[in-house]
Write a protein that holds these residues in place. Structure first.
Motif, PDB file in Angstrom:
ATOM      1  N   THR A 154       0.850  -1.187   0.000  1.00  0.00           N
ATOM      2  CA  THR A 154       0.000   0.000   0.000  1.00  0.00           C
ATOM      3  C   THR A 154       0.888   1.241   0.000  1.00  0.00           C
ATOM      4  O   THR A 154       2.054   1.186   0.415  1.00  0.00           O
ATOM      5  N   PHE A 155       0.329   2.354  -0.461  1.00  0.00           N
ATOM      6  CA  PHE A 155       1.095   3.600  -0.563  1.00  0.00           C
ATOM      7  C   PHE A 155       0.248   4.746  -0.036  1.00  0.00           C
ATOM      8  O   PHE A 155      -0.899   4.935  -0.453  1.00  0.00           O
ATOM      9  N   LEU A 156       0.811   5.507   0.909  1.00  0.00           N
ATOM     10  CA  LEU A 156       0.146   6.691   1.452  1.00  0.00           C
ATOM     11  C   LEU A 156       0.975   7.916   1.085  1.00  0.00           C
ATOM     12  O   LEU A 156       2.083   8.101   1.595  1.00  0.00           O
TER      13      LEU A 156
ATOM     14  N   SER B 224      -1.962  17.387   0.810  1.00  0.00           N
ATOM     15  CA  SER B 224      -2.631  16.136   0.461  1.00  0.00           C
ATOM     16  C   SER B 224      -2.409  15.798  -1.006  1.00  0.00           C
ATOM     17  O   SER B 224      -2.326  16.676  -1.850  1.00  0.00           O
ATOM     18  N   VAL B 225      -2.293  14.495  -1.288  1.00  0.00           N
ATOM     19  CA  VAL B 225      -2.069  14.012  -2.641  1.00  0.00           C
ATOM     20  C   VAL B 225      -3.058  12.889  -2.891  1.00  0.00           C
ATOM     21  O   VAL B 225      -3.382  12.116  -1.999  1.00  0.00           O
ATOM     22  N   ALA B 226      -3.550  12.796  -4.133  1.00  0.00           N
ATOM     23  CA  ALA B 226      -4.543  11.783  -4.443  1.00  0.00           C
ATOM     24  C   ALA B 226      -3.985  10.384  -4.237  1.00  0.00           C
ATOM     25  O   ALA B 226      -2.807  10.131  -4.461  1.00  0.00           O
ATOM     26  N   LEU B 227      -4.828   9.462  -3.799  1.00  0.00           N
ATOM     27  CA  LEU B 227      -4.424   8.087  -3.576  1.00  0.00           C
ATOM     28  C   LEU B 227      -4.317   7.340  -4.891  1.00  0.00           C
ATOM     29  O   LEU B 227      -4.731   7.825  -5.942  1.00  0.00           O
ATOM     30  N   ALA B 228      -3.746   6.121  -4.810  1.00  0.00           N
ATOM     31  CA  ALA B 228      -3.544   5.302  -6.005  1.00  0.00           C
ATOM     32  C   ALA B 228      -4.847   5.109  -6.748  1.00  0.00           C
ATOM     33  O   ALA B 228      -5.881   4.828  -6.149  1.00  0.00           O
ATOM     34  N   GLY B 229      -4.774   5.272  -8.048  1.00  0.00           N
ATOM     35  CA  GLY B 229      -5.944   5.054  -8.878  1.00  0.00           C
ATOM     36  C   GLY B 229      -6.821   6.272  -9.042  1.00  0.00           C
ATOM     37  O   GLY B 229      -7.746   6.279  -9.845  1.00  0.00           O
ATOM     38  N   SER B 230      -6.567   7.343  -8.264  1.00  0.00           N
ATOM     39  CA  SER B 230      -7.380   8.542  -8.400  1.00  0.00           C
ATOM     40  C   SER B 230      -6.604   9.603  -9.148  1.00  0.00           C
ATOM     41  O   SER B 230      -5.387   9.562  -9.250  1.00  0.00           O
ATOM     42  N   LYS B 231      -7.280  10.575  -9.665  1.00  0.00           N
ATOM     43  CA  LYS B 231      -6.644  11.629 -10.453  1.00  0.00           C
ATOM     44  C   LYS B 231      -6.260  12.785  -9.555  1.00  0.00           C
ATOM     45  O   LYS B 231      -7.087  13.325  -8.832  1.00  0.00           O
ATOM     46  N   PRO B 232      -4.966  13.187  -9.546  1.00  0.00           N
ATOM     47  CA  PRO B 232      -4.563  14.306  -8.718  1.00  0.00           C
ATOM     48  C   PRO B 232      -5.300  15.577  -9.117  1.00  0.00           C
ATOM     49  O   PRO B 232      -5.498  15.854 -10.288  1.00  0.00           O
ATOM     50  N   ALA B 233      -5.693  16.332  -8.107  1.00  0.00           N
ATOM     51  CA  ALA B 233      -6.476  17.540  -8.369  1.00  0.00           C
ATOM     52  C   ALA B 233      -5.584  18.771  -8.355  1.00  0.00           C
ATOM     53  O   ALA B 233      -4.754  18.941  -7.486  1.00  0.00           O
ATOM     54  N   GLY B 234      -5.795  19.653  -9.347  1.00  0.00           N
ATOM     55  CA  GLY B 234      -5.146  20.949  -9.347  1.00  0.00           C
ATOM     56  C   GLY B 234      -3.641  20.904  -9.461  1.00  0.00           C
ATOM     57  O   GLY B 234      -2.957  21.744  -8.911  1.00  0.00           O
ATOM     58  N   ARG B 235      -3.070  19.933 -10.185  1.00  0.00           N
ATOM     59  CA  ARG B 235      -1.635  19.843 -10.304  1.00  0.00           C
ATOM     60  C   ARG B 235      -1.173  20.284 -11.674  1.00  0.00           C
ATOM     61  O   ARG B 235      -1.884  20.180 -12.651  1.00  0.00           O
ATOM     62  N   ARG B 236       0.098  20.691 -11.739  1.00  0.00           N
ATOM     63  CA  ARG B 236       0.690  20.963 -13.034  1.00  0.00           C
ATOM     64  C   ARG B 236       0.888  19.672 -13.776  1.00  0.00           C
ATOM     65  O   ARG B 236       1.154  18.633 -13.203  1.00  0.00           O
ATOM     66  N   HIS B 237       0.793  19.698 -15.075  1.00  0.00           N
ATOM     67  CA  HIS B 237       0.998  18.497 -15.862  1.00  0.00           C
ATOM     68  C   HIS B 237       2.476  18.188 -15.952  1.00  0.00           C
ATOM     69  O   HIS B 237       3.308  19.064 -16.088  1.00  0.00           O
ATOM     70  N   GLY B 238       2.827  16.934 -15.914  1.00  0.00           N
ATOM     71  CA  GLY B 238       4.227  16.550 -16.005  1.00  0.00           C
ATOM     72  C   GLY B 238       4.351  15.055 -15.964  1.00  0.00           C
ATOM     73  O   GLY B 238       3.400  14.337 -15.686  1.00  0.00           O
ATOM     74  N   LYS B 239       5.549  14.564 -16.233  1.00  0.00           N
ATOM     75  CA  LYS B 239       5.817  13.138 -16.183  1.00  0.00           C
ATOM     76  C   LYS B 239       5.892  12.692 -14.735  1.00  0.00           C
ATOM     77  O   LYS B 239       6.499  13.340 -13.904  1.00  0.00           O
ATOM     78  N   ARG B 240       5.301  11.547 -14.439  1.00  0.00           N
ATOM     79  CA  ARG B 240       5.382  10.982 -13.106  1.00  0.00           C
ATOM     80  C   ARG B 240       5.938   9.579 -13.199  1.00  0.00           C
ATOM     81  O   ARG B 240       5.789   8.910 -14.201  1.00  0.00           O
ATOM     82  N   VAL B 241       6.535   9.117 -12.114  1.00  0.00           N
ATOM     83  CA  VAL B 241       7.143   7.790 -12.118  1.00  0.00           C
ATOM     84  C   VAL B 241       6.777   7.070 -10.835  1.00  0.00           C
ATOM     85  O   VAL B 241       6.521   7.690  -9.817  1.00  0.00           O
ATOM     86  N   SER B 242       6.759   5.745 -10.904  1.00  0.00           N
ATOM     87  CA  SER B 242       6.576   4.924  -9.717  1.00  0.00           C
ATOM     88  C   SER B 242       7.747   3.970  -9.627  1.00  0.00           C
ATOM     89  O   SER B 242       8.278   3.515 -10.637  1.00  0.00           O
ATOM     90  N   ALA B 243       8.131   3.657  -8.406  1.00  0.00           N
ATOM     91  CA  ALA B 243       9.212   2.701  -8.215  1.00  0.00           C
ATOM     92  C   ALA B 243       8.725   1.314  -8.582  1.00  0.00           C
ATOM     93  O   ALA B 243       7.620   0.925  -8.245  1.00  0.00           O
TER      94      ALA B 243
END
Length: 342
Positions: free
Chosen positions: A158-160, A321-340
């Motif tokens: 899980t990721f918080l 606060s940041v959106a949880l897995a599977g949800s769309k982040p609200a009000g963020r700048r667009h950019g590349k994201r990565v997961s380990a």
């Protein structure tokens, strides 16, 4: 053979005091109840443990053989119970957590000091290791939890989220554009210092570069952001490093530049084994992380940041606060994201 510890405790009380009456007084039970427990134990063992007369009680040879083992068994059980009670009351026990070295160095010390001040009896074991090893330590239950980038394809974890972090370029201040940033394409023309291919940030940067047809001039490949920063300070190239690695750090002559077109963003948070129940101490430290993990300020719009300006003192304000897995982040700048990688 399974022997009830209550029976062993009754045997031990009588053996050490040489009296059913005295053992009954100390235990708050009747002599007849203790006598029944001794008979039950003797029945289970198939041997008499006491010589009984109207005036005295003494151990048989079998009772003498059992006595030291009974003492050790009761002592071990009492020690275990004390440890559990201490951990439950956050007066003892240990928290084991893992994270990449730059997070341990730049983000955790003040939080660990605060936690220790509140719970001085709790030992802290910090394992500084690459994110892949952190995830493996969590799966093996060698770690209570980890701190790092969001894992990808990790159904057992899980990721918080705690914060959103930018990937920055540490370069001479004159390298920046007018807005104090540098484009990913512009980085392609400069000698680059970056962490090895097993690092999730490296994969993120290369994927973003490939998407716009850019390849890097690799000057140095290193294992940690700290080494990349040190090499950049010696003029060997532009270091591409996570924002947390620059928290509270100043490197003379260099500035931390936001990478644009596209910006490179990733979530950093708490990684834990799914279904794993934390000890009270570990849960309390996680609560402190959620409330006070460093929330990194964004870069200035017109001037490059000095590396040390990436730091923000830890406060009691809740982390962004940041959106949880599977949800769309609200009000963020667009950019590349990565997961380990899992």
């Amino acid at each position: 053979m399974s022997v009830n510890l209550k029976l062993l405790n009754a045997f031990l009380l009588i053996a050490e005091h040489g009296s059913f009456r005295r053992a009954a007084e100390l235990s708050g039970r009747s002599q007849s109840a203790l006598s029944l427990q001794v008979r039950e134990l003797e029945g289970q063992l198939g041997a008499s443990l006491f010589h009984r007369t109207t005036r005295s009680v003494s151990l048989t040879r079998e009772g003498q053989a059992l006595l030291p083992h009974a003492r050790r068994a009761i002592a071990e059980m009492e020690a275990g119970l004390r440890q559990v009670r201490a951990a439950a009351g956050m007066q003892g026990g240990m928290i084991s957590l893992g994270c990449p070295p730059h997070i341990a160095e730049r983000a955790l010390p003040a939080l660990l000091a605060r936690f220790h001040a509140a719970h001085p009896g709790v030992a802290l074991r910090i394992r500084e290791m690459p994110q892949a090893e952190v995830l493996e330590g969590i799966r093996r239950q060698e770690l209570d939890f980890g701190i790092g980038p969001r894992p990808a394809n990790a159904p057992s974890l899980t990721f918080l989220p705690l914060m959103e972090e930018e990937i920055l370029a540490l370069a001479p201040a004159g390298t920046a554009g007018r807005d104090g940033s540098i484009t990913l394409a512009a980085l392609g023309s400069l000698p680059v210092i970056i962490t090895s291919g097993t690092n999730s940030m490296r994969a993120m940067v290369e994927e973003a570069a490939a998407s716009i047809g850019v390849s890097f001039q690799l000057r140095c490949e290193v294992q940690t952001p700290e080494t990349a920063i040190a090499l950049a300070a010696e003029g060997l190239g532009v270091a591409i490093v996570p924002q947390l690695a620059l928290a509270g750090r100043r490197v003379p002559g260099l500035a931390a530049l936001r990478i644009t077109d596209p910006p490179l963003l990733r979530e950093v948070g708490i990684v834990q084994l799914r279904g794993h129940r934390l000890s009270p101490s570990a849960a309390a430290f996680q609560a402190l992380l959620r409330a006070s993990f460093p929330s990194m300020p964004m870069m200035g719009a017109t001037t490059p940041l000095e590396p040390g300006d990436c730091a923000k003192t830890i406060s009691s304000e809740p982390a962004r606060s940041v959106a949880l897995a599977g949800s769309k982040p609200a009000g963020r700048r667009h950019g590349k994201r990565v997961s380990a990688s899992d």
